[in-house]
Design a protein around this motif. Structure first.
Motif, short mmCIF file in Angstrom:
data_model
loop_
_atom_site.label_atom_id
_atom_site.label_comp_id
_atom_site.label_asym_id
_atom_site.label_seq_id
_atom_site.Cartn_x
_atom_site.Cartn_y
_atom_site.Cartn_z
N GLU A 43 0.84 -4.60 -9.51
CA GLU A 43 2.05 -4.81 -8.71
C GLU A 43 2.59 -3.47 -8.19
O GLU A 43 2.97 -3.35 -7.02
N GLN A 44 2.60 -2.46 -9.06
CA GLN A 44 3.06 -1.13 -8.64
C GLN A 44 2.11 -0.52 -7.61
O GLN A 44 2.54 0.14 -6.67
N GLU A 46 0.38 -2.23 -5.43
CA GLU A 46 0.67 -2.93 -4.18
C GLU A 46 1.92 -2.35 -3.51
O GLU A 46 1.95 -2.19 -2.29
N GLN A 47 2.92 -2.02 -4.30
CA GLN A 47 4.12 -1.40 -3.75
C GLN A 47 3.79 -0.04 -3.15
O GLN A 47 4.30 0.32 -2.09
N GLN A 50 2.01 -0.59 0.15
CA GLN A 50 2.96 -1.00 1.19
C GLN A 50 3.77 0.19 1.68
O GLN A 50 4.03 0.32 2.89
N ALA A 51 4.17 1.07 0.77
CA ALA A 51 4.91 2.27 1.17
C ALA A 51 4.03 3.16 2.04
O ALA A 51 4.51 3.74 3.02
#
Length: 60
Positions: A43-44, A46-47, A50-51
């Motif tokens: 999840e991190q 993926e973040q 995205q950033a």
């Protein structure tokens, strides 16, 4: 490190951001950033991807 990843992305336009980040870190033998990247959850990651996608749109 972020600028280096952006430069790596620009020099490898055939790769997705996810694949480019993994290849970038695979080429580094050791760094604090690589250690941190290897410890984060999916999840991190993926973040982070995205950033990078948002930042790539603004990166000259």
């Amino acid at each position: 490190m972020i600028n280096e990843i952006f430069e790596f992305l620009e020099s490898h336009p055939e790769l997705s951001i996810e694949d480019a980040v993994i290849l970038y870190f695979d080429r580094i033998i050791w760094s604090l950033e690589k250690d941190e990247f290897e410890r984060v959850s999916q999840e991190q990651r993926e973040q982070f991807y995205q950033a990078l996608k948002r930042g790539a749109k603004r990166h000259p």
